[in-house]
Scaffold this active site. Structure first.
Site, short mmCIF file in Angstrom:
data_model
loop_
_atom_site.label_atom_id
_atom_site.label_comp_id
_atom_site.label_asym_id
_atom_site.label_seq_id
_atom_site.Cartn_x
_atom_site.Cartn_y
_atom_site.Cartn_z
N LYS A 178 10.85 -4.17 -3.77
CA LYS A 178 9.86 -5.20 -4.14
C LYS A 178 8.83 -4.50 -5.04
O LYS A 178 7.96 -3.77 -4.57
CB LYS A 178 9.21 -5.75 -2.86
N GLU A 250 2.48 5.79 1.50
CA GLU A 250 1.67 6.64 0.62
C GLU A 250 0.57 5.78 0.04
O GLU A 250 0.82 4.83 -0.69
CB GLU A 250 2.50 7.27 -0.49
N CYS A 284 -1.96 8.22 -8.09
CA CYS A 284 -2.49 8.34 -6.72
C CYS A 284 -3.15 9.69 -6.51
O CYS A 284 -4.14 9.79 -5.81
CB CYS A 284 -1.39 8.09 -5.70
N GLU A 382 -11.98 5.19 -4.13
CA GLU A 382 -10.95 5.41 -5.15
C GLU A 382 -11.25 4.57 -6.39
O GLU A 382 -11.34 3.35 -6.32
CB GLU A 382 -9.57 5.03 -4.60
P1 NDP Z 1 -1.47 -3.11 -3.20
O1 NDP Z 1 -1.51 -2.18 -2.08
O2 NDP Z 1 -2.22 -4.37 -3.13
O3 NDP Z 1 0.05 -3.47 -3.55
C1 NDP Z 1 1.13 -2.57 -3.46
C2 NDP Z 1 2.42 -3.37 -3.28
O4 NDP Z 1 2.36 -4.10 -2.05
C3 NDP Z 1 2.65 -4.41 -4.37
O5 NDP Z 1 4.02 -4.53 -4.64
C4 NDP Z 1 2.11 -5.67 -3.72
O6 NDP Z 1 2.62 -6.83 -4.30
C5 NDP Z 1 2.60 -5.49 -2.30
N1 NDP Z 1 1.88 -6.27 -1.30
C6 NDP Z 1 0.68 -6.90 -1.41
N2 NDP Z 1 0.36 -7.50 -0.24
C7 NDP Z 1 1.37 -7.24 0.62
C8 NDP Z 1 1.62 -7.58 1.98
N3 NDP Z 1 0.76 -8.29 2.70
N4 NDP Z 1 2.75 -7.13 2.56
C9 NDP Z 1 3.64 -6.39 1.87
N5 NDP Z 1 3.45 -6.05 0.56
C10 NDP Z 1 2.34 -6.47 -0.05
O7 NDP Z 1 -1.90 -2.28 -4.42
P2 NDP Z 1 -2.30 -2.78 -5.81
O8 NDP Z 1 -1.06 -2.68 -6.60
O9 NDP Z 1 -2.99 -4.11 -5.84
O10 NDP Z 1 -3.40 -1.71 -6.14
C11 NDP Z 1 -4.64 -1.76 -5.46
C12 NDP Z 1 -5.12 -0.39 -5.08
O11 NDP Z 1 -4.08 0.41 -4.53
C13 NDP Z 1 -5.63 0.40 -6.24
O12 NDP Z 1 -6.97 0.11 -6.40
C14 NDP Z 1 -5.42 1.80 -5.81
O13 NDP Z 1 -6.55 2.20 -5.09
C15 NDP Z 1 -4.26 1.75 -4.87
N6 NDP Z 1 -3.02 2.17 -5.44
C16 NDP Z 1 -2.48 3.32 -4.98
C17 NDP Z 1 -1.33 3.77 -5.52
C18 NDP Z 1 -0.68 5.02 -5.09
O14 NDP Z 1 0.16 5.52 -5.82
N7 NDP Z 1 -1.00 5.55 -3.92
C19 NDP Z 1 -0.66 3.06 -6.61
C20 NDP Z 1 -1.30 1.82 -6.98
C21 NDP Z 1 -2.43 1.41 -6.39
P3 NDP Z 1 1.81 -7.50 -5.51
O15 NDP Z 1 1.50 -6.44 -6.51
O16 NDP Z 1 2.78 -8.46 -6.03
O17 NDP Z 1 0.57 -8.09 -4.91
#
Ligand code: NDP
Length: 514
Positions: A178, A250, A284, A382
């Site tokens: 996903k 992660e 990240c 972050e």
């Molecule tokens: P999210 O944690 O919101 O999303 C990550 C994934 O989870 C996406 O595919 C998202 O779908 C999906 N998701 C959202 N809600 C749910 C749920 N309830 N159950 C299961 N899956 C879900 O991260 P974002 O992409 O919005 O980024 C937000 C923050 O995350 C950033 O500000 C940053 O701090 C952090 N981040 C960290 C990363 C890392 O590598 N550790 C990478 C990217 C972000 P969808 O996108 O369709 O909502």
């Protein structure tokens, strides 16, 4: 650069049972594709297909599976221009960030997993040492979990999403990926690549959709590998608790860099700039804050500002056309703005940048902040953008105290001219992935486990743990033939109890003396 090919996006996962999601190029604002928004019923349907396909895939063994994934490695290299174009178009990152991080990662990681998977997952013979099991044969073996759900973020649609699918597949599982709703096209293209590489139908599927699609996936699978924010990670963990589904997370980070006064300042400044601005700061394990010892602070800041000042930012139209790309996610751009605004309001100064770039696309200017402290969000939350706050500290003790003053513990870096001193300080960092006189390389060092401490995650990717987590362990005990009874069992007890107790005392008493 030509416009993105969306054939895969339109054909791979068909109808979603919900409205379509537009995919935008963040560097131009142009809508480049639409993908299906899979509802829970459709997720359940593809989960059934994944489960049906898994036994056949497992039966192909390491060799058969390895052959398919080896062809996929070649496919990625043969189609690298198309993959890079897709990544650049949906993330707004630069050509180099896509090529050198994502394509390069795919090459190295696929190679590593194909070679190591049989070794990490082979049956292990275990030597029996305790009295109760002496003389018996013991084996640990690894069995695929079945159906794995990988939920990925938008910052590295290949490395951070598809990257985890490779060990999951090689371990003999079916996978449903996903991707983030913002960046689904790379995953769909890679699904096309796997199909062309001979992966049996149903073994790898992509569930495009929003957060609800991810939530529905948690209910359907045997294990979830999640990368994203700490907040969503917690939500995934809570939901997985209902079905006792194992989860590897992660999550976010606020990685510190410490520069001691004996450090090579030129190298430290180069790495601080590169690893804070790489991928527009949306990594990240980005360098998110720097602590510099007082005697070298001014010189370090001067070097950093000179280097940031010459970076070119804009849409990446091919190799060497921009150094810093766009912000991928609109909400993230607002977070970066908010952190910089908050810092400036509390007395920080922006020596470069400091604001959103005017015109088309989602760009935030590469920004160096000084006069910062831990009352500011830019130093404690972050930011995930092209910002580099630099703080002056009295000494290494103050630096390590401030570095550890964070709910996060993903990565960190120490720069010192004395490697042993650097390592000593690195060992005191409360983080899962640390570097001395380097930064961020823990992610591409697939030989090493990479996972966060504190609010930065659970479990690890890479190394032996990075593939064993996609399996269930089975321990097997094999007794000798013709053994009718053991001396500690019922018929013997009345006669030999005392001798048995003495035997236990002697056995372990002797061990203690040794
Ligand atoms: P999210 O944690 O919101 O999303 C990550 C994934 O989870 C996406 O595919 C998202 O779908 C999906 N998701 C959202 N809600 C749910 C749920 N309830 N159950 C299961 N899956 C879900 O991260 P974002 O992409 O919005 O980024 C937000 C923050 O995350 C950033 O500000 C940053 O701090 C952090 N981040 C960290 C990363 C890392 O590598 N550790 C990478 C990217 C972000 P969808 O996108 O369709 O909502």
């Amino acid at each position: 650069m030509a416009s993105v090919d969306t054939t895969a996006a339109q054909s791979t996962n068909g109808h979603g049972g919900g409205a379509e999601i537009p995919v935008e190029n963040p560097a131009t604002g142009e809508v480049i594709a639409h993908v299906a928004n899979l509802d829970a019923a459709r997720v359940a349907e593809i989960a059934r297909a994944g489960r049906a396909a898994q036994p056949g895939w497992q039966a192909m063994g390491f060799e058969g599976r390895g052959r398919v994934i080896r062809r996929m490695q070649k496919w990625v290299m043969d189609n690298s221009e198309r993959v890079v174009q897709t990544i650049v178009s949906e993330t707004g990152k630069t050509y180099e960030d896509a090529y050198m991080v994502e394509i390069n990662y795919a090459g190295g990681a696929i190679d590593y997993w194909i070679k190591q998977a049989p070794k990490f997952l082979d049956d292990e013979s275990v030597h029996a040492t305790t009295l109760a099991v002496r003389g018996k044969k013991m084996v640990v073996r690894y069995e695929p979990l079945g159906l794995i759900g990988v939920i990925g973020p938008w910052n590295y649609p290949l490395a951070n999403s598809f990257g985890d699918c490779i060990p999951a597949l090689l371990a003999g599982n079916s996978v449903i990926l996903k991707p983030s709703e913002v960046t689904p096209l790379t995953s769909l293209l890679l699904a096309e690549g796997l199909a062309e590489s001979g992966l049996p139908e149903g073994v790898f599927q992509v569930a495009t959709g929003r957060g609800e699609t991810g939530a529905a996936l948690v209910d359907e699978v045997d294990m979830i590998m999640f990368t994203g924010s700490t907040e969503t990670g917690r939500r995934v963990l809570k939901r997985a608790a209902d079905t006792l589904t194992p989860v590897s997370l992660e999550l976010g980070g606020k990685d510190p860099m410490i520069v001691l006064s004996d450090a090579d300042l030129e190298r430290a400044a180069n790495l601080a700039v590169y690893y804070s601005m790489l991928n527009g700061g949306q990594t990240c394990i980005s360098i998110e804050r720097v602590y510099v010892e007082e005697p070298v602070y001014d010189e370090f800041v001067r070097r950093v500002v000179d280097k940031v000042g010459v970076l070119r930012q804009g849409p990446s139209t091919g190799p060497a056309t921009a150094e810093v790309g766009a912000m991928t996610f609109p909400k993230q751009l607002e977070i970066v703005e908010e952190h910089v605004r908050d810092a400036l309001a509390k007395g920080a100064r922006a020596l470069t940048g400091g604001k959103r770039r005017a015109g088309k696309g989602m760009f935030f200017e590469p920004t160096v902040l000084v006069d910062v402290d831990h009352t500011m969000k830019a130093m404690t939350e972050e930011t995930f953008g092209p910002t580099l706050p630099i703080m002056k500290v009295a000494d290494a003790e103050e630096a390590i105290t401030l570095a550890n003053d964070s709910p996060y513990g993903l990565g960190g870096a120490v720069f010192s001219g004395d490697r042993a001193r650097g390592e000593q300080l690195a060992r005191r960092m409360q983080a899962g992935a640390v570097c001395v006189n380097d930064a961020l390389l823990n992610y591409v060092a697939v030989e090493l486990p990479m996972g966060g401490w504190k609010a930065s995650g659970l479990g690890a990717r890479h190394g032996a743990a990075g593939i064993r987590k996609f399996t269930k362990q089975q321990s097997i005990f094999i007794s000798r033939l013709h053994l009718k009874n053991d001396v500690y069992m019922f018929p013997y007890r009345r006669r030999v109890s005392k001798a048995l107790f003495q035997g236990v005392r002697l056995f372990y008493g002797r061990g203690r003396r040794r």
